[in-house]
Design an enzyme around this catalytic site. Structure first.
Site, PDB file in Angstrom:
ATOM      1  N   TYR A   1       0.847  -1.199   0.000  1.00 35.58           N
ATOM      2  CA  TYR A   1       0.000   0.000   0.000  1.00 35.58           C
ATOM      3  C   TYR A   1       0.887   1.255   0.000  1.00 35.58           C
ATOM      4  O   TYR A   1       0.766   2.124  -0.867  1.00 35.58           O
ATOM      5  CB  TYR A   1      -0.938  -0.008   1.212  1.00 35.58           C
ATOM      6  CG  TYR A   1      -1.590   1.327   1.483  1.00 35.58           C
ATOM      7  CD1 TYR A   1      -2.442   1.902   0.540  1.00 35.58           C
ATOM      8  CD2 TYR A   1      -1.348   2.024   2.668  1.00 35.58           C
ATOM      9  CE1 TYR A   1      -3.039   3.147   0.781  1.00 35.58           C
ATOM     10  CE2 TYR A   1      -1.930   3.254   2.915  1.00 35.58           C
ATOM     11  CZ  TYR A   1      -2.772   3.818   1.969  1.00 35.58           C
ATOM     12  OH  TYR A   1      -3.352   5.043   2.201  1.00 35.58           O
TER      13      TYR A   1
ATOM     14  N   LEU B   1      -9.370   2.472  14.108  1.00 36.25           N
ATOM     15  CA  LEU B   1      -9.642   2.266  15.532  1.00 36.25           C
ATOM     16  C   LEU B   1     -10.931   2.960  16.004  1.00 36.25           C
ATOM     17  O   LEU B   1     -11.777   2.319  16.636  1.00 36.25           O
ATOM     18  CB  LEU B   1      -8.434   2.786  16.332  1.00 36.25           C
ATOM     19  CG  LEU B   1      -8.505   2.633  17.843  1.00 36.25           C
ATOM     20  CD1 LEU B   1      -8.616   1.164  18.241  1.00 36.25           C
ATOM     21  CD2 LEU B   1      -7.272   3.279  18.501  1.00 36.25           C
TER      22      LEU B   1
ATOM     23  N   ARG C   1      -0.506   7.127  17.621  1.00 29.55           N
ATOM     24  CA  ARG C   1      -0.779   7.614  16.264  1.00 29.55           C
ATOM     25  C   ARG C   1      -1.260   9.059  16.324  1.00 29.55           C
ATOM     26  O   ARG C   1      -1.706   9.537  17.364  1.00 29.55           O
ATOM     27  CB  ARG C   1      -1.876   6.754  15.583  1.00 29.55           C
ATOM     28  CG  ARG C   1      -1.465   5.309  15.349  1.00 29.55           C
ATOM     29  CD  ARG C   1      -0.419   5.205  14.253  1.00 29.55           C
ATOM     30  NE  ARG C   1       0.026   3.832  14.025  1.00 29.55           N
ATOM     31  CZ  ARG C   1       1.081   3.249  14.601  1.00 29.55           C
ATOM     32  NH1 ARG C   1       1.820   3.915  15.482  1.00 29.55           N
ATOM     33  NH2 ARG C   1       1.416   2.003  14.295  1.00 29.55           N
TER      34      ARG C   1
ATOM     35  N   ARG D   1       0.802  -6.573  15.873  1.00 30.10           N
ATOM     36  CA  ARG D   1       0.689  -6.910  14.450  1.00 30.10           C
ATOM     37  C   ARG D   1       2.035  -6.606  13.798  1.00 30.10           C
ATOM     38  O   ARG D   1       2.665  -5.597  14.135  1.00 30.10           O
ATOM     39  CB  ARG D   1      -0.359  -6.011  13.778  1.00 30.10           C
ATOM     40  CG  ARG D   1      -1.749  -6.522  13.888  1.00 30.10           C
ATOM     41  CD  ARG D   1      -2.694  -5.670  13.114  1.00 30.10           C
ATOM     42  NE  ARG D   1      -2.537  -4.246  13.412  1.00 30.10           N
ATOM     43  CZ  ARG D   1      -3.493  -3.346  13.270  1.00 30.10           C
ATOM     44  NH1 ARG D   1      -4.670  -3.711  12.819  1.00 30.10           N
ATOM     45  NH2 ARG D   1      -3.299  -2.078  13.549  1.00 30.10           N
TER      46      ARG D   1
HETATM   47  N1  LIG Z   1      -8.363   7.273   5.914  1.00 34.09           N
HETATM   48  C1  LIG Z   1      -7.109   7.563   6.296  1.00 34.09           C
HETATM   49  O1  LIG Z   1      -6.808   7.653   7.483  1.00 34.09           O
HETATM   50  C2  LIG Z   1      -6.053   7.809   5.245  1.00 34.09           C
HETATM   51  C3  LIG Z   1      -4.725   8.011   5.665  1.00 34.09           C
HETATM   52  C4  LIG Z   1      -3.739   8.255   4.708  1.00 34.09           C
HETATM   53  C5  LIG Z   1      -4.072   8.316   3.366  1.00 34.09           C
HETATM   54  N2  LIG Z   1      -5.354   8.093   2.974  1.00 34.09           N
HETATM   55  C6  LIG Z   1      -5.667   8.161   1.541  1.00 34.09           C
HETATM   56  O2  LIG Z   1      -6.748   9.043   1.352  1.00 34.09           O
HETATM   57  C7  LIG Z   1      -7.572   8.627   0.284  1.00 34.09           C
HETATM   58  C8  LIG Z   1      -9.017   8.551   0.743  1.00 34.09           C
HETATM   59  O3  LIG Z   1      -9.110   7.665   1.848  1.00 34.09           O
HETATM   60  P1  LIG Z   1     -10.527   7.260   2.447  1.00 34.09           P
HETATM   61  O4  LIG Z   1     -10.304   6.770   3.820  1.00 34.09           O
HETATM   62  O5  LIG Z   1     -11.480   8.343   2.185  1.00 34.09           O
HETATM   63  O6  LIG Z   1     -10.852   6.005   1.524  1.00 34.09           O
HETATM   64  P2  LIG Z   1     -12.251   5.500   0.958  1.00 34.09           P
HETATM   65  O7  LIG Z   1     -12.043   4.067   0.589  1.00 34.09           O
HETATM   66  O8  LIG Z   1     -13.356   5.867   1.860  1.00 34.09           O
HETATM   67  O9  LIG Z   1     -12.405   6.353  -0.387  1.00 34.09           O
HETATM   68  C9  LIG Z   1     -11.788   5.982  -1.601  1.00 34.09           C
HETATM   69  C10 LIG Z   1     -12.825   6.163  -2.704  1.00 34.09           C
HETATM   70  O10 LIG Z   1     -12.216   5.847  -3.963  1.00 34.09           O
HETATM   71  C11 LIG Z   1     -13.122   5.062  -4.729  1.00 34.09           C
HETATM   72  N3  LIG Z   1     -12.289   4.272  -5.660  1.00 34.09           N
HETATM   73  C12 LIG Z   1     -11.342   3.355  -5.331  1.00 34.09           C
HETATM   74  N4  LIG Z   1     -10.792   2.855  -6.447  1.00 34.09           N
HETATM   75  C13 LIG Z   1     -11.365   3.495  -7.503  1.00 34.09           C
HETATM   76  C14 LIG Z   1     -11.215   3.417  -8.915  1.00 34.09           C
HETATM   77  N5  LIG Z   1     -10.359   2.560  -9.467  1.00 34.09           N
HETATM   78  N6  LIG Z   1     -11.968   4.212  -9.689  1.00 34.09           N
HETATM   79  C15 LIG Z   1     -12.876   5.069  -9.148  1.00 34.09           C
HETATM   80  N7  LIG Z   1     -13.070   5.184  -7.815  1.00 34.09           N
HETATM   81  C16 LIG Z   1     -12.323   4.400  -7.004  1.00 34.09           C
HETATM   82  C17 LIG Z   1     -13.887   4.234  -3.717  1.00 34.09           C
HETATM   83  O11 LIG Z   1     -15.152   3.798  -4.187  1.00 34.09           O
HETATM   84  C18 LIG Z   1     -14.022   5.233  -2.554  1.00 34.09           C
HETATM   85  O12 LIG Z   1     -15.219   5.995  -2.679  1.00 34.09           O
HETATM   86  C19 LIG Z   1      -6.991   7.306  -0.207  1.00 34.09           C
HETATM   87  O13 LIG Z   1      -6.174   7.587  -1.328  1.00 34.09           O
HETATM   88  C20 LIG Z   1      -6.143   6.837   0.967  1.00 34.09           C
HETATM   89  O14 LIG Z   1      -5.056   6.057   0.526  1.00 34.09           O
HETATM   90  C21 LIG Z   1      -6.350   7.834   3.875  1.00 34.09           C
END
Ligand SMILES: NC(=O)c1ccc[n+]([C@@H]2O[C@H](COP(=O)([O-])OP(=O)(O)OC[C@H]3O[C@@H](n4cnc5c(N)ncnc54)[C@H](O)[C@@H]3O)[C@@H](O)[C@H]2O)c1
Length: 331
Positions: A148, A195, A226, A283
């Protein structure tokens, strides 16, 4: 903070997901014309603010994506869409390199075609791996320890080359732990690994207990520390990025850490429920402490968290989960 006073066309991938939905809400409220592109694999139709246009499609469908980008005619593209489960990436790395690296290449090419003036990318502290120094600054060596993090780092590098060769300016945001909810939009992942929502599910009586992984870390109470950053503060940084010039990388975090036990205590306090937990072994690959230095975002972008207190972050999440005990209707 930089302010964008005029309305812009903004194309948001993953805008039906957790962080994307709150950012889209803010963009619409700020008067921008927003197109959301999401395949709804993790996102939800109702999570898209009614003031935005939703195009259901996949980043891997080149023609559909180019068509949506051309119609949206964006000055700025904000790219949230990704697979984001660290554990799954350790068993199915191909899914991560395909969805987070190969397919989004279409988006970069579309951004170049429409001459987008800014590309904002959701990266992660998982690109750093176990840090040498805390708090983590943007120049910490990037040595991801799971596919990832590696996939996000690869996209960062692709973006850097696109800037150099095609003149596509970028803002790369390395988020720490997103948490909390806006009034209308919150966290509803089909597979929840975070969490706070998992503790609140126990508080709602939807699970018997939550797991605590590792109680023998070299931290004051033995559990991992965190950095929790409110999702509305993440959204605010994206709005600020629209007014940025040049290309920069920023950590987005609170700059203060909370241990797993402190988060459990906050969730118990806020919900008034017992929230039983079960202690499990560590983990693999969980560093003891991950805390951001968000100094650069403060000084360069004029951004700082407006909801830094853990209790307030948890309160906003609790309000949302109580109002949506089974998440969005379209599960
Ligand atoms: N949630 C966190 O704490 C966190 C921390 C660091 C980075 N991020 C990054 O932030 C971003 C958003 O995270 P989130 O928690 O909102 O995730 P999430 O899974 O809720 O949102 C991701 C969205 O992207 C869409 N998606 C995924 N693959 C796709 C594709 N191929 N085509 C079109 N749509 C697609 C999904 O349907 C979803 O709505 C991600 O890139 C994640 O890596 C999140």
């Amino acid at each position: 903070m930089f302010l964008v006073s005029r309305s812009m066309n903004v194309f948001v991938t993953g805008g039906a997901g957790y962080i994307g939905s709150v950012c889209v809400e803010r963009l619409v409220e700020a008067g921008h014309i927003v197109t959301v592109f999401d395949n709804l694999s993790e996102g939800h139709r109702e999570a898209v603010h009614p003031g935005a246009r939703l195009v259901v499609g996949d980043l891997g469908e080149r023609e559909a994506l180019f068509d949506a980008v051309r119609k949206g005619a964006p000055e700025a593209i904000i790219h949230f869409a990704a697979c984001a489960l660290v554990g799954e990436s350790m068993t199915n790395p191909g899914k991560y390199f395909r969805n987070n690296v190969a397919h989004p290449l279409n988006l970069l090419n579309a951004a170049v075609e429409v001459k987008a003036r800014r590309f904002v990318f959701s990266s992660t502290c998982a690109t750093y791996g176990p840090p040498a120094r805390i708090p983590i600054t943007e120049d910490e060596p990037q040595k991801p320890i799971n596919p990832y993090g590696e996939s996000k780092l690869m996209f960062e590098r692709m973006l850097t080359w696109y800037e150099r060769i095609h003149g596509l300016p970028f803002s790369i945001f390395r988020y720490f732990n997103a948490a909390g909810a806006s009034g209308a939009f919150g966290e509803d992942h089909r597979i929840e690994t975070h969490l706070i929502p998992n503790l609140l599910k126990v508080a709602l009586g939807q699970a018997s207990h939550a797991d605590v992984f590792g109680t023998d870390y070299p931290t004051p109470d033995g559990t991992c520390i965190r950095d929790y950053i409110h999702v509305s503060d993440l959204a605010a940084a994206h709005i600020a990025a629209l007014g940025q010039t040049g290309s920069e990388v920023f950590n987005l975090g609170n700059g203060a850490g909370a241990s797993v036990r402190e988060v459990i205590a906050a969730c118990r306090e806020v919900s008034g429920r017992a929230i039983p937990v079960r202690e499990k072994p560590r983990r693999e690959g969980d560093p003891p402490v991950l805390v951001a230095s968000a100094e650069k975002a403060r000084t360069t972008l004029g951004w700082k968290p407006s909801i830094p207190a853990l209790a307030e972050i948890v309160e906003s999440a609790w309000r949302w989960h109580r109002a949506h005990p089974h998440g969005y209707a379209s599960r």
